[in-house]
Design a protein around this motif. Structure first.
Motif, short mmCIF file in Angstrom:
data_model
loop_
_atom_site.label_atom_id
_atom_site.label_comp_id
_atom_site.label_asym_id
_atom_site.label_seq_id
_atom_site.Cartn_x
_atom_site.Cartn_y
_atom_site.Cartn_z
N ILE A 1 0.84 -1.20 0.00
CA ILE A 1 0.00 0.00 0.00
C ILE A 1 0.87 1.26 0.00
CG2 ILE A 1 -1.68 1.34 1.32
CD1 ILE A 1 -2.80 -1.36 2.34
N VAL A 2 1.91 1.26 0.81
CA VAL A 2 2.82 2.41 0.86
C VAL A 2 3.50 2.62 -0.49
CG1 VAL A 2 4.95 3.30 1.87
CG2 VAL A 2 3.20 2.31 3.36
N ALA A 3 3.95 1.53 -1.12
CA ALA A 3 4.58 1.63 -2.44
C ALA A 3 3.59 2.17 -3.46
CB ALA A 3 5.10 0.27 -2.87
N ALA A 4 2.34 1.73 -3.37
CA ALA A 4 1.30 2.22 -4.28
C ALA A 4 1.06 3.70 -4.06
CB ALA A 4 0.01 1.42 -4.09
N ALA A 5 1.05 4.13 -2.82
CA ALA A 5 0.84 5.55 -2.51
C ALA A 5 1.97 6.40 -3.07
CB ALA A 5 0.72 5.74 -1.00
N GLY B 1 0.54 13.56 -8.38
CA GLY B 1 0.64 14.69 -7.48
C GLY B 1 -0.49 14.75 -6.48
N ALA B 2 -1.18 13.63 -6.26
CA ALA B 2 -2.31 13.58 -5.33
C ALA B 2 -2.21 12.35 -4.46
CB ALA B 2 -3.62 13.58 -6.11
N VAL B 3 -2.96 12.38 -3.35
CA VAL B 3 -3.04 11.22 -2.47
C VAL B 3 -4.51 10.89 -2.28
CG1 VAL B 3 -2.52 10.27 -0.21
CG2 VAL B 3 -0.93 11.86 -1.26
N SER B 4 -4.94 9.83 -2.89
CA SER B 4 -6.33 9.38 -2.78
C SER B 4 -6.34 7.95 -2.25
CB SER B 4 -7.00 9.42 -4.15
OG SER B 4 -8.20 8.67 -4.15
N PRO B 5 -6.85 7.75 -1.03
CA PRO B 5 -6.90 6.38 -0.50
C PRO B 5 -7.62 5.41 -1.43
CG PRO B 5 -7.30 7.95 1.26
CD PRO B 5 -7.28 8.74 -0.02
N ALA C 1 -2.95 -0.87 -5.21
CA ALA C 1 -2.34 -1.91 -4.38
C ALA C 1 -3.13 -3.21 -4.42
CB ALA C 1 -2.23 -1.42 -2.94
N ASP C 2 -4.28 -3.19 -5.11
CA ASP C 2 -5.16 -4.35 -5.23
C ASP C 2 -5.65 -4.82 -3.86
OD1 ASP C 2 -6.59 -6.28 -6.62
OD2 ASP C 2 -4.97 -7.75 -6.55
N VAL C 3 -6.11 -3.85 -3.07
CA VAL C 3 -6.71 -4.17 -1.77
C VAL C 3 -8.02 -3.40 -1.66
CG1 VAL C 3 -4.47 -4.54 -0.65
CG2 VAL C 3 -5.54 -2.27 -0.56
N ALA C 4 -8.83 -3.77 -0.69
CA ALA C 4 -10.07 -3.05 -0.45
C ALA C 4 -9.78 -1.69 0.18
CB ALA C 4 -10.97 -3.87 0.47
N ARG C 5 -10.64 -0.74 -0.09
CA ARG C 5 -10.49 0.60 0.51
C ARG C 5 -10.44 0.49 2.03
NH1 ARG C 5 -14.16 4.59 2.29
NH2 ARG C 5 -13.54 6.74 1.81
N ALA C 6 -11.25 -0.41 2.58
CA ALA C 6 -11.28 -0.58 4.03
C ALA C 6 -9.94 -1.05 4.58
CB ALA C 6 -12.37 -1.59 4.40
N THR C 7 -9.19 -1.79 3.76
CA THR C 7 -7.88 -2.27 4.20
C THR C 7 -6.92 -1.11 4.41
OG1 THR C 7 -8.18 -4.36 3.03
CG2 THR C 7 -5.94 -3.78 3.62
N VAL C 8 -6.99 -0.13 3.52
CA VAL C 8 -6.13 1.05 3.65
C VAL C 8 -6.43 1.75 4.96
CG1 VAL C 8 -5.52 3.29 2.68
CG2 VAL C 8 -5.90 1.34 1.16
N TYR C 9 -7.72 1.95 5.25
CA TYR C 9 -8.09 2.64 6.49
C TYR C 9 -7.80 1.79 7.72
CZ TYR C 9 -10.11 6.49 3.91
OH TYR C 9 -10.26 7.60 3.09
N TYR C 10 -7.93 0.47 7.59
CA TYR C 10 -7.62 -0.41 8.71
C TYR C 10 -6.12 -0.34 9.06
CZ TYR C 10 -6.90 -4.64 11.46
OH TYR C 10 -6.53 -5.51 12.45
N GLY D 1 -2.55 9.21 8.21
CA GLY D 1 -1.78 8.04 8.62
C GLY D 1 -1.03 7.42 7.45
N LEU D 2 -1.67 7.40 6.28
CA LEU D 2 -1.01 6.89 5.09
C LEU D 2 0.16 7.78 4.69
CD1 LEU D 2 -0.88 4.94 2.69
CD2 LEU D 2 -2.65 6.31 1.56
N LEU D 3 -0.03 9.10 4.76
CA LEU D 3 1.05 10.04 4.44
C LEU D 3 2.22 9.89 5.41
CD1 LEU D 3 -1.09 13.19 3.66
CD2 LEU D 3 0.38 12.00 2.04
N GLU D 4 1.90 9.71 6.68
CA GLU D 4 2.96 9.50 7.67
C GLU D 4 3.76 8.25 7.33
OE1 GLU D 4 4.00 11.38 9.98
OE2 GLU D 4 2.37 12.65 10.72
N ALA D 5 3.07 7.19 6.91
CA ALA D 5 3.74 5.94 6.56
C ALA D 5 4.62 6.13 5.33
CB ALA D 5 2.71 4.84 6.31
N VAL D 6 4.15 6.91 4.36
CA VAL D 6 4.96 7.20 3.18
C VAL D 6 6.23 7.95 3.59
CG1 VAL D 6 5.08 8.59 1.07
CG2 VAL D 6 3.06 7.17 1.52
N CYS D 7 6.07 8.95 4.44
CA CYS D 7 7.23 9.71 4.90
C CYS D 7 8.19 8.84 5.71
CB CYS D 7 6.77 10.90 5.75
SG CYS D 7 5.94 12.21 4.82
#
Length: 202
Positions: A22-26, A34-38, A45-54, A61-67
């Protein structure tokens, strides 16, 4: 290892692999658009949207993980070395070197991320928090320099920004998008001149 322990270990490995994907996909999505859309990241990343939020709780939180991923890959753990060196000028030089390696990890993604920070408040808060840590480090290091100018911490903070390395690397490298660490010698010279290394005989 017990069967239960093995299953738990296998499950954790799967969770870690999904998180990394997911992080690599982000990162890839950010670099391309130039955007961040969960939602878009989940599809990529071929996962459910709920998986990203989980996994990450929110877009922040996703941006923090990317950083965090960029920091780990860029060797930001080495930044601690700068604060252990006895020679204050060697410490500043190490700070400049490590920051150059960090900014070079994913130049396009970082450029997009920092540009987006000016437009998106959530991204802006994440980047501002990261920049605040660098500002604090700059204050500690310049506080050790003899006869440093009053604005030494601000100068070191500005000169070790992504934008400084990004601009100077284009001049130092044969290709505009070449290795950003090519800017490290130029940034080192600028920092030393701005902070008075010549006056200090360093």
């Amino acid at each position: 290892m017990s069967p239960r322990g093995y299953r738990m270990g296998q499950r954790q490995a799967e969770v870690d692999e999904t998180r990394a994907r997911i992080v690599a996909a982000a990162r890839a999505h950010l670099a391309e658009t130039g955007a961040v859309s969960p939602d878009a990241v989940a599809r990529r990343a071929d996962v459910a949207r709920a998986t990203v939020y989980y996994q990450f709780g929110s877009k922040v939180g996703l941006l923090e993980a990317v950083c965090d991923a960029l920091a780990a890959q860029g060797g930001m753990a080495r930044l601690a070395e700068a604060f252990t060196l006895a020679d204050p000028w060697a410490a500043v030089d190490r700070f400049v070197e490590v920051m150059g390696g960090f900014w070079a990890v994913d130049r396009v993604c970082t450029r997009r991320l920092r540009a987006l920070a000016a437009l998106d408040d959530e991204v802006g808060r994440v980047i501002a928090d990261r920049d605040a840590r660098r500002r604090e480090g700059a204050a500690v290091l310049t506080g050790r320099l003899p006869d440093a100018p009053a604005d030494a911490a601000h100068l070191l903070f500005v000169l070790t920004s992504f934008e400084t390395y990004d601009a100077l690397a284009a001049e130092a490298a044969a290709e505009p998008e070449g290795d950003l660490t090519a800017a490290v010698p130029a940034v080192t010279r600028l920092v030393r001149a701005a902070l008075g290394a010549d006056r200090a005989g360093a």
